[in-house]
Design a protein around this motif. Sequence first.
Motif, short mmCIF file in Angstrom:
data_model
loop_
_atom_site.label_atom_id
_atom_site.label_comp_id
_atom_site.label_asym_id
_atom_site.label_seq_id
_atom_site.Cartn_x
_atom_site.Cartn_y
_atom_site.Cartn_z
N GLN A 118 -2.78 -0.68 9.12
CA GLN A 118 -3.78 -0.17 8.18
C GLN A 118 -3.15 0.13 6.83
O GLN A 118 -3.73 -0.19 5.78
CB GLN A 118 -4.47 1.08 8.76
CG GLN A 118 -5.64 1.56 7.95
CD GLN A 118 -6.74 0.50 7.85
OE1 GLN A 118 -6.96 -0.28 8.77
NE2 GLN A 118 -7.40 0.45 6.72
N GLN A 122 -4.15 -1.62 3.32
CA GLN A 122 -4.55 -0.87 2.13
C GLN A 122 -3.73 -1.27 0.92
O GLN A 122 -4.24 -1.36 -0.18
CB GLN A 122 -4.43 0.64 2.38
CG GLN A 122 -5.49 1.18 3.30
CD GLN A 122 -5.23 2.63 3.69
OE1 GLN A 122 -4.16 3.19 3.45
NE2 GLN A 122 -6.23 3.24 4.32
N ALA A 126 -6.55 -4.67 -0.77
CA ALA A 126 -7.58 -3.95 -1.52
C ALA A 126 -8.42 -4.91 -2.35
O ALA A 126 -7.91 -5.77 -3.06
CB ALA A 126 -6.92 -2.92 -2.43
#
Length: 183
Positions: A118, A122, A126
Amino acid sequence: MKKNRLSTAALKSRRASRARRLRALGLSVAGLLVLSCMSMSPRSRELFEDCQSTLRRGVFHAESLACFPKLASTLEDLLCAATFASHRDLNSLGFGYGMTVQGQALGEGYGVDPVRAQRWKQENCAGKPARSVQETADLRDHAYSLLPASLVGPWRSCGDSFQIGPSVRLQCYLHGSFDLTGE
Protein backbone atom coordinates in the motif's frame (compact mmCIF):
# COMPACT_ATOMS: atom_id res chain seq x y z
CA MET A 1 -6.41 -93.88 -27.02
CA LYS A 2 -2.75 -93.88 -26.06
CA LYS A 3 -2.04 -91.78 -29.13
CA ASN A 4 -4.57 -89.17 -27.96
CA ARG A 5 -2.96 -89.04 -24.52
CA LEU A 6 0.45 -88.37 -26.04
CA SER A 7 -1.03 -85.74 -28.26
CA THR A 8 -2.68 -84.08 -25.31
CA ALA A 9 0.53 -84.22 -23.27
CA ALA A 10 2.55 -82.89 -26.20
CA LEU A 11 -0.01 -80.12 -26.72
CA LYS A 12 0.19 -79.12 -23.05
CA SER A 13 3.97 -79.11 -23.24
CA ARG A 14 3.91 -76.90 -26.33
CA ARG A 15 1.46 -74.48 -24.68
CA ALA A 16 3.60 -74.27 -21.57
CA SER A 17 6.69 -73.69 -23.68
CA ARG A 18 4.94 -70.94 -25.67
CA ALA A 19 3.73 -69.28 -22.46
CA ARG A 20 7.29 -69.31 -21.06
CA ARG A 21 8.64 -67.75 -24.27
CA LEU A 22 5.95 -65.04 -24.26
CA ARG A 23 6.60 -64.33 -20.59
CA ALA A 24 10.35 -64.11 -21.27
CA LEU A 25 9.71 -61.80 -24.22
CA GLY A 26 7.45 -59.61 -22.07
CA LEU A 27 10.06 -59.42 -19.31
CA SER A 28 12.74 -58.57 -21.87
CA VAL A 29 10.65 -55.74 -23.31
CA ALA A 30 9.87 -54.44 -19.82
CA GLY A 31 13.56 -54.61 -18.92
CA LEU A 32 14.52 -52.67 -22.04
CA LEU A 33 11.91 -50.02 -21.26
CA VAL A 34 13.22 -49.67 -17.71
CA LEU A 35 16.78 -49.34 -18.98
CA SER A 36 15.77 -46.74 -21.56
CA CYS A 37 13.86 -44.75 -18.95
CA MET A 38 16.82 -44.91 -16.58
CA SER A 39 19.14 -43.66 -19.29
CA MET A 40 16.77 -40.76 -20.00
CA SER A 41 16.22 -39.79 -16.38
CA PRO A 42 19.25 -37.48 -16.12
CA ARG A 43 17.92 -35.57 -19.14
CA SER A 44 14.47 -35.34 -17.54
CA ARG A 45 16.03 -34.17 -14.29
CA GLU A 46 18.05 -31.61 -16.23
CA LEU A 47 14.89 -30.33 -17.93
CA PHE A 48 13.14 -30.23 -14.57
CA GLU A 49 15.91 -28.10 -13.10
CA ASP A 50 16.10 -25.86 -16.19
CA CYS A 51 12.36 -25.26 -16.04
CA GLN A 52 12.49 -24.52 -12.31
CA SER A 53 15.33 -22.06 -12.87
CA THR A 54 13.51 -20.39 -15.78
CA LEU A 55 10.33 -19.99 -13.75
CA ARG A 56 12.17 -18.65 -10.68
CA ARG A 57 14.10 -16.15 -12.77
CA GLY A 58 10.95 -14.86 -14.46
CA VAL A 59 10.98 -12.56 -17.45
CA PHE A 60 10.91 -9.30 -15.55
CA HIS A 61 14.23 -8.99 -13.74
CA ALA A 62 17.15 -6.57 -13.51
CA GLU A 63 18.62 -7.60 -16.88
CA SER A 64 15.37 -7.30 -18.83
CA LEU A 65 14.62 -3.93 -17.24
CA ALA A 66 18.13 -2.70 -18.09
CA CYS A 67 17.82 -3.86 -21.71
CA PHE A 68 14.23 -2.70 -22.23
CA PRO A 69 13.73 0.60 -20.36
CA LYS A 70 10.29 1.20 -21.97
CA LEU A 71 9.13 -1.88 -20.02
CA ALA A 72 9.42 -0.05 -16.69
CA SER A 73 6.37 2.22 -17.09
CA THR A 74 4.19 -0.66 -18.32
CA LEU A 75 5.22 -2.79 -15.34
CA GLU A 76 4.53 0.07 -12.96
CA ASP A 77 1.04 0.46 -14.46
CA LEU A 78 0.53 -3.29 -14.10
CA LEU A 79 1.65 -3.30 -10.46
CA CYS A 80 -0.60 -0.33 -9.73
CA ALA A 81 -3.58 -2.04 -11.36
CA ALA A 82 -3.36 -5.45 -9.69
CA THR A 83 -3.40 -6.75 -6.13
CA PHE A 84 -1.25 -9.71 -5.17
CA ALA A 85 -1.49 -12.03 -2.18
CA SER A 86 1.87 -13.75 -2.43
CA HIS A 87 5.30 -13.49 -3.97
CA ARG A 88 4.40 -16.63 -5.92
CA ASP A 89 1.57 -14.65 -7.59
CA LEU A 90 4.09 -12.04 -8.68
CA ASN A 91 6.47 -14.76 -9.91
CA SER A 92 3.62 -16.38 -11.86
CA LEU A 93 3.10 -13.02 -13.55
CA GLY A 94 6.75 -13.02 -14.61
CA PHE A 95 8.69 -11.24 -11.87
CA GLY A 96 11.89 -13.00 -10.87
CA TYR A 97 12.67 -14.07 -7.33
CA GLY A 98 15.17 -11.73 -5.75
CA MET A 99 13.73 -8.72 -7.59
CA THR A 100 12.26 -5.85 -5.58
CA VAL A 101 8.56 -5.47 -6.38
CA GLN A 102 6.19 -3.12 -4.53
CA GLY A 103 8.98 -2.41 -2.07
CA GLN A 104 9.61 -6.08 -1.25
CA ALA A 105 12.34 -8.47 -2.39
CA LEU A 106 10.56 -11.49 -3.84
CA GLY A 107 11.23 -14.86 -2.26
CA GLU A 108 9.51 -18.21 -2.66
CA GLY A 109 6.64 -18.88 -0.32
CA TYR A 110 6.34 -15.39 1.14
CA GLY A 111 3.11 -13.48 1.40
CA VAL A 112 2.94 -9.91 0.16
CA ASP A 113 3.19 -7.43 3.03
CA PRO A 114 0.01 -5.39 2.49
CA VAL A 115 1.35 -2.36 4.39
CA ARG A 116 4.48 -2.15 2.22
CA ALA A 117 2.44 -2.78 -0.94
CA GLN A 118 0.00 0.00 0.00
CA ARG A 119 2.84 2.38 0.82
CA TRP A 120 4.47 1.59 -2.56
CA LYS A 121 1.16 2.16 -4.36
CA GLN A 122 0.65 5.52 -2.61
CA GLU A 123 4.14 6.63 -3.63
CA ASN A 124 4.04 5.32 -7.21
CA CYS A 125 0.41 5.09 -8.31
CA ALA A 126 -1.10 8.38 -7.16
CA GLY A 127 -3.52 9.70 -9.74
CA LYS A 128 -3.50 6.54 -11.88
CA PRO A 129 -6.99 5.30 -12.72
CA ALA A 130 -8.31 1.99 -11.41
CA ARG A 131 -8.18 -0.78 -14.00
CA SER A 132 -10.63 -3.50 -14.87
CA VAL A 133 -9.57 -7.16 -14.99
CA GLN A 134 -9.43 -6.96 -18.80
CA GLU A 135 -7.30 -3.81 -18.74
CA THR A 136 -4.93 -5.50 -16.28
CA ALA A 137 -4.67 -8.53 -18.59
CA ASP A 138 -4.01 -6.19 -21.53
CA LEU A 139 -1.22 -4.47 -19.54
CA ARG A 140 0.33 -7.86 -18.79
CA ASP A 141 0.16 -8.90 -22.45
CA HIS A 142 1.63 -5.55 -23.51
CA ALA A 143 4.52 -6.01 -21.07
CA TYR A 144 5.21 -9.47 -22.54
CA SER A 145 5.10 -8.04 -26.06
CA LEU A 146 7.88 -5.58 -25.19
CA LEU A 147 10.27 -8.48 -24.55
CA PRO A 148 11.87 -10.73 -27.18
CA ALA A 149 10.43 -14.19 -27.82
CA SER A 150 13.78 -15.67 -26.75
CA LEU A 151 13.04 -14.49 -23.20
CA VAL A 152 9.26 -14.88 -22.98
CA GLY A 153 8.93 -18.09 -25.03
CA PRO A 154 10.79 -20.51 -22.76
CA TRP A 155 9.31 -18.91 -19.63
CA ARG A 156 5.74 -19.24 -20.92
CA SER A 157 6.44 -22.74 -22.20
CA CYS A 158 7.63 -23.82 -18.75
CA GLY A 159 4.74 -22.08 -17.03
CA ASP A 160 2.15 -23.64 -19.33
CA SER A 161 3.55 -27.14 -19.39
CA PHE A 162 5.47 -27.66 -16.22
CA GLN A 163 3.60 -29.39 -13.42
CA ILE A 164 4.92 -30.75 -10.19
CA GLY A 165 2.90 -33.63 -8.92
CA PRO A 166 2.25 -37.30 -9.44
CA SER A 167 2.78 -36.98 -13.17
CA VAL A 168 5.54 -34.46 -13.84
CA ARG A 169 5.26 -33.13 -17.38
CA LEU A 170 8.47 -31.90 -18.89
CA GLN A 171 7.52 -30.18 -22.11
CA CYS A 172 9.58 -27.12 -21.34
CA TYR A 173 11.59 -25.89 -24.34
CA LEU A 174 9.71 -28.28 -26.61
CA HIS A 175 6.85 -25.95 -27.55
CA GLY A 176 7.89 -24.05 -30.64
CA SER A 177 11.32 -22.78 -31.42
CA PHE A 178 12.81 -19.82 -29.68
CA ASP A 179 15.95 -17.98 -30.59
CA LEU A 180 17.83 -18.52 -27.35
CA THR A 181 20.76 -16.39 -28.48
CA GLY A 182 18.67 -13.23 -28.69
CA GLU A 183 16.85 -11.37 -31.42
